[in-house]
Design a protein around this motif. Structure first.
Motif, PDB file in Angstrom:
ATOM      1  N   VAL A 103       0.744  -1.293  -0.109  1.00  0.00           N
ATOM      2  CA  VAL A 103      -0.071   0.052  -0.002  1.00  0.00           C
ATOM      3  C   VAL A 103       0.939   1.347   0.041  1.00  0.00           C
ATOM      4  O   VAL A 103       0.635   1.966  -0.824  1.00  0.00           O
ATOM      5  N   TYR A 157       8.109  -7.291 -10.289  1.00  0.00           N
ATOM      6  CA  TYR A 157       7.412  -5.837 -10.081  1.00  0.00           C
ATOM      7  C   TYR A 157       6.641  -5.838  -8.724  1.00  0.00           C
ATOM      8  O   TYR A 157       6.305  -6.925  -8.146  1.00  0.00           O
ATOM      9  N   MET A 158       6.091  -4.632  -8.474  1.00  0.00           N
ATOM     10  CA  MET A 158       5.205  -4.554  -7.429  1.00  0.00           C
ATOM     11  C   MET A 158       3.914  -3.829  -7.754  1.00  0.00           C
ATOM     12  O   MET A 158       3.868  -3.243  -8.872  1.00  0.00           O
ATOM     13  N   VAL A 159       3.008  -4.478  -7.054  1.00  0.00           N
ATOM     14  CA  VAL A 159       1.516  -4.178  -7.339  1.00  0.00           C
ATOM     15  C   VAL A 159       0.986  -3.398  -6.092  1.00  0.00           C
ATOM     16  O   VAL A 159       1.339  -3.702  -4.866  1.00  0.00           O
ATOM     17  N   PHE A 160       0.371  -2.003  -6.307  1.00  0.00           N
ATOM     18  CA  PHE A 160       0.044  -1.240  -5.186  1.00  0.00           C
ATOM     19  C   PHE A 160      -1.424  -1.179  -5.215  1.00  0.00           C
ATOM     20  O   PHE A 160      -2.251  -1.182  -6.312  1.00  0.00           O
ATOM     21  N   GLU A 161      -1.946  -1.726  -4.044  1.00  0.00           N
ATOM     22  CA  GLU A 161      -3.316  -1.903  -4.040  1.00  0.00           C
ATOM     23  C   GLU A 161      -4.183  -0.818  -3.157  1.00  0.00           C
ATOM     24  O   GLU A 161      -3.508  -0.171  -2.556  1.00  0.00           O
ATOM     25  N   GLN A 162      -5.377  -0.177  -3.679  1.00  0.00           N
ATOM     26  CA  GLN A 162      -5.963   0.657  -3.407  1.00  0.00           C
ATOM     27  C   GLN A 162      -6.622   0.340  -1.734  1.00  0.00           C
ATOM     28  O   GLN A 162      -6.654   0.884  -0.672  1.00  0.00           O
ATOM     29  N   HIS A 163      -7.088  -1.047  -1.931  1.00  0.00           N
ATOM     30  CA  HIS A 163      -7.705  -1.634  -0.356  1.00  0.00           C
ATOM     31  C   HIS A 163      -6.879  -2.941  -0.186  1.00  0.00           C
ATOM     32  O   HIS A 163      -6.901  -3.924  -0.908  1.00  0.00           O
ATOM     33  N   ALA A 173      -3.125  -9.052  -4.289  1.00  0.00           N
ATOM     34  CA  ALA A 173      -3.123  -8.750  -5.621  1.00  0.00           C
ATOM     35  C   ALA A 173      -1.655  -9.199  -6.389  1.00  0.00           C
ATOM     36  O   ALA A 173      -1.647  -9.836  -7.285  1.00  0.00           O
ATOM     37  N   ALA A 221      -1.520 -12.102  -9.443  1.00  0.00           N
ATOM     38  CA  ALA A 221      -0.741 -11.727 -10.457  1.00  0.00           C
ATOM     39  C   ALA A 221       0.347 -12.789 -10.678  1.00  0.00           C
ATOM     40  O   ALA A 221       0.846 -13.346 -11.794  1.00  0.00           O
ATOM     41  N   MET A 251     -10.091 -12.558 -11.164  1.00  0.00           N
ATOM     42  CA  MET A 251      -9.391 -11.576 -10.712  1.00  0.00           C
ATOM     43  C   MET A 251      -9.353 -11.087  -9.231  1.00  0.00           C
ATOM     44  O   MET A 251      -8.812 -10.616  -8.574  1.00  0.00           O
TER      45      MET A 251
END
Lengths: 241, 392
Positions: free
Chosen positions: A90, A140-146, A151, A155, A215
């Motif tokens: 986050v 890579y990195m995934v930024f989550e909103q919630h 996530a 992926a 997803m």
């Protein structure tokens, strides 16, 4: 879409409750508490000088990936391997951002720290893990909103299904939001990584099957997974049986 | 809008796999042009937007450069970051987006100017600082059902976002994907690259023997992807196809590219296999081409290693629009699609004396390209590499 299935073969974590891996530690918690000092040096068999210059976020991430690889019996290597890492966060490296920019402010950039700047990409620690363990796969990195922490796992499953990578680490890395921003503490600090492999490809017994139906729908051994903490607990309960 | 400017076909189903991801709309904003038409024209006219910085103080005693490609009239609104104003300029150009589209954003630093302000003790909105803020801004604006996520992998962020979007479509996990990327020029990044001695004192010179580093730039891009079959069913324009992609890590150095380019070569190899294409089908390359000594050398080595000794047209746009970091891939994919549509690649601005291996490939002039596929590549901090193969 067809469901995507992989086997969880290792889990490593560093949380405010301690650090560990699933085959040697049976208790896991990820409390919403301030992260205590931890000594990642003990996790690495060989000297790792870069650890000293990393920010907290990077040290958490590198240590948890090391523990997950060790748990899956994949921490030693001779040739680089097509193993990927996808992490979720986050706040990412906001702490490193603040520390670095505080070296820019005095003297109008003359003292900007190149060492700190090197860790101001949220994916920098993935690169450190890749170098340390010879991992040349997707990264890579995934930024989550919630924040669910899932996530990156979603992926990662996709990359295994597409055979982009032979194996992949998926997980979460969170060092919290620096106090300067005055935000409430709403995300537990820590890093947790899972080693995902095609079913039956690791000689060690796996923890179970992680399956992606869509997803936003993950199943572990057929049961729904709502968040990452729940997934660790489900895996540990398999080991306790 | 791009779809009025690219030489577009209406959808043709021949030789197209039904779930292959096609780009049906694309828009961009850069310092050299606020839309694709203006940017393309000015690229062809050998323009550059790289010039003196006035956004923040640049003390020549402390920094190794004083230039960047900045959108002069970009201003923040209230306590918002410049990134929000940039996204507003981008999205106003975008055509209708299906409400079932999945949103994938990409950025390296999002609203980093607000972080600068907070660190300097100036009250400033936090909402634009987390990287997920791009999705929070865009998603309600265009009425998307999904919350969206943000991919960050330094300078390969948006390349990977497009690859992930195409993967979601191919696997059937998404029926449409909107990829949006954005980056602003900040003192934060400028001081960092200066501290690494990576900034060129004059506008960058990709693939030139005398290159001395990169020039920063800012920009944004958005691409709407959907399965070829849906695009055909809905009578949408087809700007091109995302044929294949590869993502790798050098596992060599945290800030410098691997000598010999083995990581990038592996990414290109993965992309070729994923696209089921042979090296001879690649007729042009949109390179990362930052203008740093090591990046450009590494790229030429990687291209030769995987694609063979045959010369093919290569270009970099960073001498014209600067290095837009996390947005670079998205912008360059749109320009790659434009190149395929016009069978032309733009001049590489700043290129005069070829680096060894660039002779007969990189040019300071416009180059014609043959029908085929275009390879676009980006690499970045953490040793990440991404390659995408675009088709007509």
């Amino acid at each position: 879409m067809e469901s995507i299935k992989t086997e969880i073969t290792g889990i490593g974590w560093v949380t405010a409750a301690g650090m560990g891996r699933a085959r040697t530690h049976r208790d896991f918690a990820m409390p919403l508490e301030r992260m205590p000092e931890f000594r990642p040096e003990n996790v690495f068999k060989e000297p790792f000088p870069n650890l000293r210059r990393m920010d907290d976020y990077s040290r958490l991430g590198v240590t948890a990936t090391a523990l997950a690889l060790a748990d899956a019996g994949l921490d030693t290597w001779t040739c680089k391997r097509n193993i990927g890492i996808v992490g979720t966060t986050v706040y990412g490296c906001l702490g490193a951002d603040v520390d670095y920019y505080n070296t820019v402010i005095p003297n109008r950039g003359a003292q900007a720290s190149p060492a700190l700047f090197s860790y101001t990409s949220a994916n920098s620690y993935l690169g450190e893990a890749a170098i340390r363990f010879g991992l040349t796969g997707t990264n890579y990195m995934v930024f989550e909103q919630h924040p669910t922490g899932l996530a990156g796992l979603h992926a990662a499953l996709g990359h295994i299904a597409r055979q982009d990578d032979d194996k992949i680490l998926g997980g979460v890395c969170e060092a919290g939001c620096p106090r300067i921003f005055g935000q409430p503490d709403n995300v537990p600090p820590g890093a947790v990584f899972f080693m995902l492999e095609p079913v039956g490809s690791n000689p060690l017994p796996g923890f179970g099957i992680l399956e992606s139906l869509s997803m936003d729908k993950l199943l572990f051994n057929g049961s729904p997974v709502d968040n990452l903490v729940m997934l660790v607990e489900q895996c540990l309960s398999v080991m306790r049986r | 809008m791009v779809h009025t400017l690219l030489q577009m076909d209406t959808f043709h189903s021949e030789n197209q796999q039904p779930r292959q991801a096609v780009v049906t709309d694309a828009v961009l904003v850069t310092a050299l042009g606020g839309d694709i038409d203006t940017l393309w024209r000015r690229l062809m006219q050998k323009g550059t937007a790289i010039g003196p910085i006035s956004r923040f103080p640049v003390d020549q005693e402390h920094y190794t450069a004083g230039i960047a490609a900045i959108i002069d009239d970009l201003k923040p609104s209230r306590d918002h970051s410049l990134i929000k104003s940039l996204l507003d300029r981008l999205m106003v150009q975008m055509g209708p987006v299906p409400s079932d589209a999945t949103l994938i954003t990409a950025t390296l630093k999002a609203g980093i100017d607000n972080l600068e302000a907070v660190c300097r003790g100036n009250p400033s909105g936090f909402q634009d600082i987390p990287l997920s803020s791009l999705a929070e801004h865009i998603s309600p604006q265009i009425g998307l059902k999904s919350n969206g996520l943000c991919i960050s992998a330094s300078c390969a962020s948006s390349t990977i976002a497009v690859a992930q979007g195409a993967a979601l479509i191919e696997s059937g996990q998404a029926e449409a994907v909107l990829v949006c990327c954005a980056e602003i020029v900040s003192e934060y990044a400028f001081a960092g690259f200066s501290s690494l001695k990576a900034l060129a004192p004059a506008p960058c010179q990709p693939f030139d023997r005398g290159r001395r580093g990169l020039s920063l730039g800012e920009g944004a891009a958005a691409l709407l992807l959907m399965p070829a079959a849906r695009a055909g069913r809905e009578g949408r324009d087809r700007l091109g196809t995302i044929c294949g992609w590869g993502i790798t890590n050098d596992a060599a150095h945290i800030t410098a590219p691997a000598k010999g380019g083995h990581g990038l070569a592996q990414a290109i190899d993965k992309a070729l296999k994923s696209a089921e294409k042979k090296p001879e089908e690649i007729t042009a390359i949109c390179a990362h081409g930052t203008g740093t000594i090591y990046n450009d050398r590494m790229e030429l080595d990687a291209f030769k290693h995987i694609l063979g000794p045959r010369k093919r047209p290569i270009f970099s746009v960073k001498g014209a629009i600067g290095h837009t970091l996390g947005a670079a891939g998205g912008i360059e994919i749109i320009l790659g699609l434009k190149a395929l549509a016009t069978l032309t690649i733009p001049p590489t601005i700043g290129f005069t004396h070829p680096e060894k291996g660039a002779e007969g490939q990189v040019s300071a002039e416009t180059q014609a390209i043959a029908n085929g596929c275009l390879l676009t590549t980006n690499s970045g901090f953490g040793g990440v590499n991404a390659a995408i193969i675009l088709g007509p």
